[in-house]
Design an enzyme around this catalytic site. Structure first.
Site, PDB file in Angstrom:
ATOM      1  N   ILE A   7       0.822  -1.211   0.000  1.00 34.81           N
ATOM      2  CA  ILE A   7       0.000   0.000   0.000  1.00 34.81           C
ATOM      3  C   ILE A   7       0.857   1.262   0.000  1.00 34.81           C
ATOM      4  CG2 ILE A   7      -0.381   0.292   2.508  1.00 34.81           C
ATOM      5  CD1 ILE A   7      -2.933   0.718  -0.365  1.00 34.81           C
ATOM      6  N   SER A  38      11.817   0.578   6.530  1.00 34.44           N
ATOM      7  CA  SER A  38      11.346  -0.798   6.360  1.00 34.44           C
ATOM      8  C   SER A  38      12.479  -1.713   6.772  1.00 34.44           C
ATOM      9  CB  SER A  38      10.986  -1.071   4.894  1.00 34.44           C
ATOM     10  OG  SER A  38       9.648  -1.462   4.783  1.00 34.44           O
ATOM     11  N   LYS A  82      -5.453   1.830   7.914  1.00 40.02           N
ATOM     12  CA  LYS A  82      -6.478   1.006   8.530  1.00 40.02           C
ATOM     13  C   LYS A  82      -5.980  -0.435   8.649  1.00 40.02           C
ATOM     14  CE  LYS A  82      -7.830  -1.792   6.078  1.00 40.02           C
ATOM     15  NZ  LYS A  82      -7.651  -2.830   5.006  1.00 40.02           N
ATOM     16  N   ASP A 111      -9.830  -7.817   6.958  1.00 41.63           N
ATOM     17  CA  ASP A 111      -8.900  -6.771   6.496  1.00 41.63           C
ATOM     18  C   ASP A 111      -9.547  -5.985   5.345  1.00 41.63           C
ATOM     19  OD1 ASP A 111      -6.011  -5.560   6.299  1.00 41.63           O
ATOM     20  OD2 ASP A 111      -6.580  -6.153   4.279  1.00 41.63           O
TER      21      ASP A 111
HETATM   22  P1  NAP Z   1       2.632  -5.479   3.151  1.00 41.34           P
HETATM   23  O1  NAP Z   1       2.736  -5.433   1.673  1.00 41.34           O
HETATM   24  O2  NAP Z   1       2.870  -6.777   3.852  1.00 41.34           O
HETATM   25  O3  NAP Z   1       3.635  -4.370   3.717  1.00 41.34           O
HETATM   26  C1  NAP Z   1       3.852  -4.159   5.070  1.00 41.34           C
HETATM   27  C2  NAP Z   1       5.230  -3.546   5.235  1.00 41.34           C
HETATM   28  O4  NAP Z   1       5.420  -3.240   6.616  1.00 41.34           O
HETATM   29  C3  NAP Z   1       6.369  -4.474   4.822  1.00 41.34           C
HETATM   30  O5  NAP Z   1       7.045  -3.861   3.742  1.00 41.34           O
HETATM   31  C4  NAP Z   1       7.255  -4.584   6.050  1.00 41.34           C
HETATM   32  O6  NAP Z   1       8.602  -4.320   5.758  1.00 41.34           O
HETATM   33  C5  NAP Z   1       6.800  -3.407   6.900  1.00 41.34           C
HETATM   34  N1  NAP Z   1       6.998  -3.605   8.333  1.00 41.34           N
HETATM   35  C6  NAP Z   1       6.631  -4.639   9.119  1.00 41.34           C
HETATM   36  N2  NAP Z   1       6.969  -4.406  10.394  1.00 41.34           N
HETATM   37  C7  NAP Z   1       7.579  -3.200  10.416  1.00 41.34           C
HETATM   38  C8  NAP Z   1       8.161  -2.405  11.446  1.00 41.34           C
HETATM   39  N3  NAP Z   1       8.177  -2.804  12.723  1.00 41.34           N
HETATM   40  N4  NAP Z   1       8.708  -1.208  11.106  1.00 41.34           N
HETATM   41  C9  NAP Z   1       8.692  -0.789   9.827  1.00 41.34           C
HETATM   42  N5  NAP Z   1       8.145  -1.494   8.813  1.00 41.34           N
HETATM   43  C10 NAP Z   1       7.608  -2.689   9.115  1.00 41.34           C
HETATM   44  O7  NAP Z   1       1.215  -4.967   3.631  1.00 41.34           O
HETATM   45  P2  NAP Z   1       0.236  -3.913   2.913  1.00 41.34           P
HETATM   46  O8  NAP Z   1      -0.688  -4.643   2.005  1.00 41.34           O
HETATM   47  O9  NAP Z   1       1.010  -2.781   2.366  1.00 41.34           O
HETATM   48  O10 NAP Z   1      -0.655  -3.469   4.168  1.00 41.34           O
HETATM   49  C11 NAP Z   1      -0.142  -2.646   5.208  1.00 41.34           C
HETATM   50  C12 NAP Z   1      -1.325  -1.992   5.915  1.00 41.34           C
HETATM   51  O11 NAP Z   1      -2.058  -1.210   4.954  1.00 41.34           O
HETATM   52  C13 NAP Z   1      -2.304  -2.997   6.512  1.00 41.34           C
HETATM   53  O12 NAP Z   1      -2.823  -2.510   7.717  1.00 41.34           O
HETATM   54  C14 NAP Z   1      -3.430  -3.059   5.456  1.00 41.34           C
HETATM   55  O13 NAP Z   1      -4.686  -3.388   6.013  1.00 41.34           O
HETATM   56  C15 NAP Z   1      -3.412  -1.634   4.934  1.00 41.34           C
HETATM   57  N6  NAP Z   1      -3.934  -1.488   3.561  1.00 41.34           N
HETATM   58  C16 NAP Z   1      -3.541  -2.347   2.569  1.00 41.34           C
HETATM   59  C17 NAP Z   1      -4.115  -2.222   1.288  1.00 41.34           C
HETATM   60  C18 NAP Z   1      -3.704  -3.111   0.145  1.00 41.34           C
HETATM   61  O14 NAP Z   1      -4.356  -3.043  -0.912  1.00 41.34           O
HETATM   62  N7  NAP Z   1      -2.669  -3.922   0.258  1.00 41.34           N
HETATM   63  C19 NAP Z   1      -5.056  -1.224   1.042  1.00 41.34           C
HETATM   64  C20 NAP Z   1      -5.367  -0.320   2.056  1.00 41.34           C
HETATM   65  C21 NAP Z   1      -4.810  -0.483   3.319  1.00 41.34           C
HETATM   66  P3  NAP Z   1       9.644  -5.347   5.073  1.00 41.34           P
HETATM   67  O15 NAP Z   1       9.011  -5.748   3.786  1.00 41.34           O
HETATM   68  O16 NAP Z   1      10.851  -4.487   4.890  1.00 41.34           O
HETATM   69  O17 NAP Z   1       9.786  -6.470   6.041  1.00 41.34           O
END
Ligand code: NAP
Length: 309
Positions: free
Chosen positions: A14, A36, A92, A170
């Site tokens: 995201i 990250s 969120k 989610d």
């Molecule tokens: P994701 O692709 O798994 O990305 C999460 C990122 O968080 C990873 O790059 C990870 O870093 C990083 N991370 C984990 N622990 C951390 C820490 N302690 N400090 C700093 N960075 C850390 O997940 P995502 O889909 O982007 O979703 C993230 C959030 O956005 C969730 O709450 C989700 O509900 C929300 N969201 C997602 C979407 C969507 O379409 N995907 C849409 C709206 C909202 P590394 O990769 O470097 O380990």
């Protein structure tokens, strides 16, 4: 006025798809750093650090953070930023529990900085006009159909299946964020059934019966096993005809016709965040997360077929 120097924490899907482009397109902000643990930042000209602690200790200086990590680590990061007087934008869901979000709200008020619990779907193009239209109607029935293919939208996201990751809620919480925003009256849960794969901790499907305070029934069908056409629809029947929000709130159909408008969810969120910071205010609405918590509190759990990515 100087731009607000912001760091994006959690450079995952995201952050790359939405936050970084929205920040680049919002003059009120300048991107100061990315954080990250395992992946490099998207742009070598921007400072990249492995942890928020390292950023806060070593710089560059920032005024705000956008927390785009999984929800299980949100509280620790937000509390660390608030302690340093830094404004916080939370993706969120705003936390893994209701009580940690309440604690953050209290801390933000105490230190006088902005805490923003962002609900991106509320900024979808059809949502504000839907809310305005429904404010004058008597609602008789609501149906939410949120069916998508988890393998397409969340490939390999292990955190989403862990406790606090919410599973199918989610995406489902996005529907609840729209519902609680467009309906003129409070909504509460009556019953729920959660289908949990035998090898996972979070549901892959859920069926919810809710109602508003007049007793109008609201049915929610959430499923991550959908292949083929995907559905992100909310249908509201009223005394003046049927309102339909489709494509996650982007397309609004009313008895008078259908409106398609440009998607401005994330630019809208960043504009709101800037206004909150400039106005010295916070915006932390927990209603969507509370309904999910109620589903976990009151829902019947059924074990379903194991799920493998
Ligand atoms: P994701 O692709 O798994 O990305 C999460 C990122 O968080 C990873 O790059 C990870 O870093 C990083 N991370 C984990 N622990 C951390 C820490 N302690 N400090 C700093 N960075 C850390 O997940 P995502 O889909 O982007 O979703 C993230 C959030 O956005 C969730 O709450 C989700 O509900 C929300 N969201 C997602 C979407 C969507 O379409 N995907 C849409 C709206 C909202 P590394 O990769 O470097 O380990």
């Amino acid at each position: 006025m100087d731009p607000i120097r912001i760091a994006v924490v959690g450079v995952g899907k995201i952050a790359r798809d939405q936050h970084l482009p929205a920040i680049a397109g919002t003059p009120a902000f300048s991107l100061a750093a990315t954080v990250s643990p395992d992946h490099r930042g998207p742009d070598d000209s921007i400072a990249h650090l492995e942890s928020l602690e390292e950023l806060l200790d070593k710089g560059p200086a920032i005024d705000a953070v956008a927390l785009c990590t999984p929800p299980q680590v949100r509280y620790g990061l937000a509390a660390m930023a608030l302690r340093r007087g830094i404004h916080v934008f939370m993706e969120k869901p705003p936390g893994a529990t209701l009580s940690e979000v309440a604690a953050l709200r209290e801390r933000a008020d105490k230190v006088g900085v902005t805490l923003f619990a962002a609900w991106h779907s509320r900024f979808a193009a059809g949502v504000a006009p839907a809310r305005a239209w429904l404010s004058e109607r008597r609602i008789t029935n609501v149906s939410i159909i949120w069916r998508e293919d988890v393998r397409v939208w969340h490939p390999g996201q292990a955190w989403i299946w862990e406790p606090g990751g919410l599973g199918v809620f989610d995406p489902g919480i996005n529907a609840l964020s729209i519902l609680t925003h467009i309906l003129p009256r409070a909504v509460f849960l009556k019953t729920a059934t959660l289908g949990i794969p035998a090898n996972r901790a979070a549901p892959i499907a859920a069926d919810l019966a809710l109602c508003d305070t007049t007793g109008a029934p609201i049915h929610m069908d959430l499923d991550w096993r959908q292949t083929g056409p995907q559905s992100w629809d909310i249908i509201v029947e009223t005394d003046a005809g049927t309102l339909r929000l489709s494509q996650g709130g982007a397309v609004l159909s009313l008895p008078s016709g259908t409106e398609h408008n440009e998607d401005l969810e994330y630019p809208g969120l960043y504009s709101r965040f800037a206004n909150l910071i400039r106005g010295g205010r916070s915006d932390v609405d927990i209603d969507p997360l509370r309904l999910v918590a109620d589903a976990f509190l009151r829902g019947r759990r059924e074990s379903v077929e194991a799920f493998y990515d």
